[in-house]
Design a protein around this motif. Structure first.
Motif, PDB file in Angstrom:
ATOM      1  N   LEU A 264     -63.851  26.191  36.018  1.00 31.10           N
ATOM      2  CA  LEU A 264     -65.435  25.582  36.442  1.00 31.10           C
ATOM      3  C   LEU A 264     -65.473  25.908  38.029  1.00 31.10           C
ATOM      4  O   LEU A 264     -66.640  26.079  38.364  1.00 31.10           O
ATOM      5  N   LEU A 265     -64.746  25.440  38.764  1.00 32.13           N
ATOM      6  CA  LEU A 265     -64.637  25.734  40.216  1.00 32.13           C
ATOM      7  C   LEU A 265     -64.804  27.077  40.667  1.00 32.13           C
ATOM      8  O   LEU A 265     -65.716  27.211  41.528  1.00 32.13           O
ATOM      9  N   LEU A 266     -64.192  27.873  40.009  1.00 29.30           N
ATOM     10  CA  LEU A 266     -64.239  29.448  40.235  1.00 29.30           C
ATOM     11  C   LEU A 266     -65.796  29.730  39.959  1.00 29.30           C
ATOM     12  O   LEU A 266     -66.394  30.702  40.464  1.00 29.30           O
ATOM     13  N   ASN A 267     -66.263  29.354  38.610  1.00 29.43           N
ATOM     14  CA  ASN A 267     -67.487  29.718  38.266  1.00 29.43           C
ATOM     15  C   ASN A 267     -68.559  29.346  39.544  1.00 29.43           C
ATOM     16  O   ASN A 267     -69.396  30.012  39.642  1.00 29.43           O
ATOM     17  N   GLU A 268     -68.400  28.336  39.864  1.00 30.93           N
ATOM     18  CA  GLU A 268     -69.370  27.796  40.886  1.00 30.93           C
ATOM     19  C   GLU A 268     -69.165  28.097  42.281  1.00 30.93           C
ATOM     20  O   GLU A 268     -69.636  27.700  43.331  1.00 30.93           O
ATOM     21  N   LYS A 269     -68.012  29.160  42.336  1.00 32.57           N
ATOM     22  CA  LYS A 269     -67.880  29.644  43.949  1.00 32.57           C
ATOM     23  C   LYS A 269     -67.151  28.567  44.585  1.00 32.57           C
ATOM     24  O   LYS A 269     -67.677  28.607  45.759  1.00 32.57           O
ATOM     25  N   LYS A 270     -66.738  27.674  44.324  1.00 35.52           N
ATOM     26  CA  LYS A 270     -66.401  26.511  45.074  1.00 35.52           C
ATOM     27  C   LYS A 270     -64.731  26.113  45.116  1.00 35.52           C
ATOM     28  O   LYS A 270     -64.585  25.358  45.573  1.00 35.52           O
ATOM     29  N   LEU A 271     -63.937  27.150  44.272  1.00 34.86           N
ATOM     30  CA  LEU A 271     -62.454  26.958  44.348  1.00 34.86           C
ATOM     31  C   LEU A 271     -62.098  27.795  45.497  1.00 34.86           C
ATOM     32  O   LEU A 271     -62.256  28.919  45.900  1.00 34.86           O
ATOM     33  N   GLY A 272     -61.389  27.093  46.574  1.00 38.39           N
ATOM     34  CA  GLY A 272     -60.939  27.628  47.570  1.00 38.39           C
ATOM     35  C   GLY A 272     -59.314  27.941  47.754  1.00 38.39           C
ATOM     36  O   GLY A 272     -59.171  29.228  48.177  1.00 38.39           O
ATOM     37  N   GLY A 273     -58.530  27.072  47.220  1.00 42.13           N
ATOM     38  CA  GLY A 273     -57.073  27.450  47.414  1.00 42.13           C
ATOM     39  C   GLY A 273     -56.538  26.498  46.555  1.00 42.13           C
ATOM     40  O   GLY A 273     -56.909  25.514  45.801  1.00 42.13           O
ATOM     41  N   PHE A 274     -55.031  26.664  46.242  1.00 44.77           N
ATOM     42  CA  PHE A 274     -54.215  25.968  45.627  1.00 44.77           C
ATOM     43  C   PHE A 274     -52.991  25.513  46.417  1.00 44.77           C
ATOM     44  O   PHE A 274     -52.515  25.978  47.137  1.00 44.77           O
ATOM     45  N   HIS A 275     -52.406  24.687  45.808  1.00 50.10           N
ATOM     46  CA  HIS A 275     -50.998  24.010  46.500  1.00 50.10           C
ATOM     47  C   HIS A 275     -50.410  23.872  44.949  1.00 50.10           C
ATOM     48  O   HIS A 275     -50.691  23.083  44.136  1.00 50.10           O
ATOM     49  N   PHE A 276     -49.444  24.790  45.020  1.00 55.22           N
ATOM     50  CA  PHE A 276     -48.662  24.806  43.563  1.00 55.22           C
ATOM     51  C   PHE A 276     -47.379  23.866  43.793  1.00 55.22           C
ATOM     52  O   PHE A 276     -46.830  23.918  44.880  1.00 55.22           O
ATOM     53  N   ASN A 277     -47.291  23.212  42.684  1.00 53.52           N
ATOM     54  CA  ASN A 277     -45.767  22.433  42.567  1.00 53.52           C
ATOM     55  C   ASN A 277     -45.969  21.904  41.106  1.00 53.52           C
ATOM     56  O   ASN A 277     -46.825  22.553  40.397  1.00 53.52           O
ATOM     57  N   ASP A 278     -44.949  21.122  40.809  1.00 54.88           N
ATOM     58  CA  ASP A 278     -45.000  20.642  39.407  1.00 54.88           C
ATOM     59  C   ASP A 278     -44.833  19.008  39.098  1.00 54.88           C
ATOM     60  O   ASP A 278     -44.335  18.584  40.388  1.00 54.88           O
ATOM     61  N   SER A 279     -45.077  18.716  38.038  1.00 56.61           N
ATOM     62  CA  SER A 279     -44.807  17.071  38.079  1.00 56.61           C
ATOM     63  C   SER A 279     -44.691  16.644  36.831  1.00 56.61           C
ATOM     64  O   SER A 279     -45.185  17.131  35.832  1.00 56.61           O
ATOM     65  N   LYS A 280     -44.143  15.517  36.518  1.00 60.79           N
ATOM     66  CA  LYS A 280     -44.045  14.946  35.277  1.00 60.79           C
ATOM     67  C   LYS A 280     -44.859  13.484  35.084  1.00 60.79           C
ATOM     68  O   LYS A 280     -45.554  13.521  34.232  1.00 60.79           O
ATOM     69  N   TYR A 281     -44.926  12.948  36.414  1.00 63.30           N
ATOM     70  CA  TYR A 281     -45.698  11.736  36.308  1.00 63.30           C
ATOM     71  C   TYR A 281     -46.778  11.630  37.265  1.00 63.30           C
ATOM     72  O   TYR A 281     -47.994  11.209  36.968  1.00 63.30           O
ATOM     73  N   GLY A 282     -46.387  11.911  38.609  1.00 61.06           N
ATOM     74  CA  GLY A 282     -47.644  11.799  39.633  1.00 61.06           C
ATOM     75  C   GLY A 282     -47.454  12.934  40.572  1.00 61.06           C
ATOM     76  O   GLY A 282     -47.202  13.995  40.033  1.00 61.06           O
ATOM     77  N   ASP A 283     -47.532  12.711  41.921  1.00 59.51           N
ATOM     78  CA  ASP A 283     -47.489  13.628  42.870  1.00 59.51           C
ATOM     79  C   ASP A 283     -46.150  14.130  43.179  1.00 59.51           C
ATOM     80  O   ASP A 283     -45.655  13.798  44.143  1.00 59.51           O
ATOM     81  N   ASP A 284     -45.351  14.509  42.092  1.00 54.93           N
ATOM     82  CA  ASP A 284     -43.708  14.489  42.121  1.00 54.93           C
ATOM     83  C   ASP A 284     -43.401  15.715  43.007  1.00 54.93           C
ATOM     84  O   ASP A 284     -42.182  15.805  43.481  1.00 54.93           O
ATOM     85  N   ASP A 285     -44.207  16.785  43.346  1.00 54.92           N
ATOM     86  CA  ASP A 285     -43.890  17.797  44.315  1.00 54.92           C
ATOM     87  C   ASP A 285     -42.734  18.437  43.890  1.00 54.92           C
ATOM     88  O   ASP A 285     -41.848  18.861  44.535  1.00 54.92           O
ATOM     89  N   LEU A 286     -42.577  18.685  42.266  1.00 56.52           N
ATOM     90  CA  LEU A 286     -41.036  19.323  41.885  1.00 56.52           C
ATOM     91  C   LEU A 286     -41.427  20.907  41.854  1.00 56.52           C
ATOM     92  O   LEU A 286     -42.619  21.487  42.220  1.00 56.52           O
TER      93      LEU A 286
END
Ligand code: RM4
Ligand code: MN
Ligand code: MN
Length: 424
Positions: A264-286
């Protein structure tokens, strides 16, 4: 340290026959394989400066071995990664952890290492020594105008550093929010933040973008002022066309449908960027792809679909960054794994037969739609990535080469056992 061409070639020669067998097997089944390889070659992921040392949690910090203790050494680490995979051609800096002392020399070093400066990150979530006002109760949202002003000026200073280095984007992540009901007025916090962001927006140079990163919780645990994609979208829309939402995969409530948010963000031309990581529970930054690789694939499927619908260049249309920090793995090995996982998901998404999927969707053929997605996801695309690396002069098996060459021991020899990186 840097690798020599011969070191990479010798490694590749030893693996070549096996690689060619694997690549022939997969490439015979993929129409347009050359196009896929080209896209993979172009796709670069920026490395965050704060992922290069061993971090910690709020319970403790553990020193890594031979961590980069200067900004130059951080660049060297990313340059080294880029030699291994030819896919990490950019670094993202965090101010004040990475204040450049000599921007001209740093730019020169980046050019030598074939690196670009990706989005700059500001930091109004920590107090710095000698700072006039505290961010204990927020920064851009603060009730006190003097605190807001200090935080605005910091962001403008970050833009200035970025300009000197040739960056073209500012990422703002705010810890602002509240820990207890009644602590703040949601309305006032939002309006103060909007006004403050507006001042930063007005200081953006011509070609620059600003990314407004959202996060549902932490360090505040009752409310976050830019708490979800809706709030970020609201800020970005009110600010103007240079403002975008940034999606960090670890910043959602559990089980959020991130792929739908992205679409939806892409559709609305408002997606700018990404921070990739992975998580199990929270902001785990795995490590990216270590916990939910299917979700990562589904996100890339929406990215490819949405970018193609708008005729965007996959490599340059959005800001691609990793945001992770670790305590148990060698950070460079970990980053090699993250970049690989991102590119695997991207390659698999490129294999989805978009026309057939559309027909299946139009016909409400739910089973076929699932078959198409999972068929792509279950394809082992690693030989395609390896082929792209081989052609670009990188290593067929980056982690194996990293270990063969005992890179970490060499870095320890250069920098010492207990070198500590600035950052988290
Ligand atoms: C935050 C957020 C930001 C990053 C900081 C270090 O959780 O992800 O992007 O700059 O961590
Ligand atoms: Mn982030
Ligand atoms: Mn985060």
């Amino acid at each position: 340290m840097l690798l020599t061409k011969t070191q990479i070639e010798q490694h590749n020669d030893a693996l070549l026959t096996q690689h060619q067998r694997n690549f022939e097997f997969i490439s015979g089944n993929i129409p347009g394989i050359e196009g896929v390889i080209k896209k993979l070659t172009d796709f670069q992921v920026a490395i965050p400066s704060w992922a290069l040392g061993n971090g910690g949690t709020r319970f403790g910090r553990f020193a890594g071995r031979g961590a980069p203790s200067t900004l130059e050494q951080k660049l060297e680490d990313v340059g080294l990664l880029h030699q291994f995979n030819r896919s990490s051609g950019a670094i993202s800096l965090h101010i004040p952890w990475d204040i450049p002392k000599d921007a001209t020399a740093l730019k020169q070093l980046a050019t030598q290492l074939d690196l670009k400066f990706d989005a700059m990150n500001s930091n109004t979530f920590q107090d710095q020594p000698g700072q006039a006002h505290s961010y204990k109760y927020g920064s851009l949202q603060h009730t006190d105008k003097a605190v807001r002003k200090q935080a605005i000026e910091h962001n403008i200073e970050v833009i200035k550093y970025g300009q000197e280095l040739g960056s073209a984007a500012l990422t703002i992540w705010l810890a602002d929010g509240s820990c207890f009901p009644g602590q703040l007025s949601f309305r006032k916090a939002f309006n103060n933040t909007l006004e403050s962001l507006g001042e930063i927006y007005n200081a953006l140079p011509e070609q620059w973008k600003v990314f407004v990163e959202y996060k549902a919780f932490e360090p505040n645990f009752y409310s976050t002022t830019v708490g979800d994609w809706g709030q970020s979208f609201l800020f970005a829309s009110k600010l103007g066309e240079k403002a975008y939402t940034l999606v960090d995969l670890g910043h959602h409530l559990t089980n959020a449908n991130i792929e739908q948010i992205v679409a939806l963000l892409l559709n609305e031309k408002k997606l700018g960027g990404f921070h990739f990581n992975d998580s199990k529970y929270g902001d785990d930054d795995l490590t990216v792809g270590s916990i939910k690789p299917y979700q990562l694939f589904l996100i890339f499927k929406e990215l490819v679909d949405g970018m193609d619908a708008r005729g965007m260049n996959h490599a340059t249309g959005l800001g691609w960054m990793i945001d992770a920090s670790h305590i148990v793995k060698d950070p460079l090995e970990d980053l090699l794994q993250s970049v690989e996982a991102i590119k695997i998901a991207y390659a698999q998404a490129l294999l989805v037969d978009a026309a057939q999927l559309e027909t299946a969707q139009e016909n409400n053929d739910v089973t076929l739609a699932q078959e198409l997605l999972q068929g792509a996801y279950r394809t082992d695309v690693r030989p395609i990535l390896a082929e792209a690396r081989l052609r670009a002069g990188a290593a067929l098996d980056p982690i194996a080469l990293f270990r063969q060459l005992k890179v970490r021991d060499q870095l320890v020899n250069e920098r010492g056992e207990n070198a500590v990186a600035t950052g988290l």
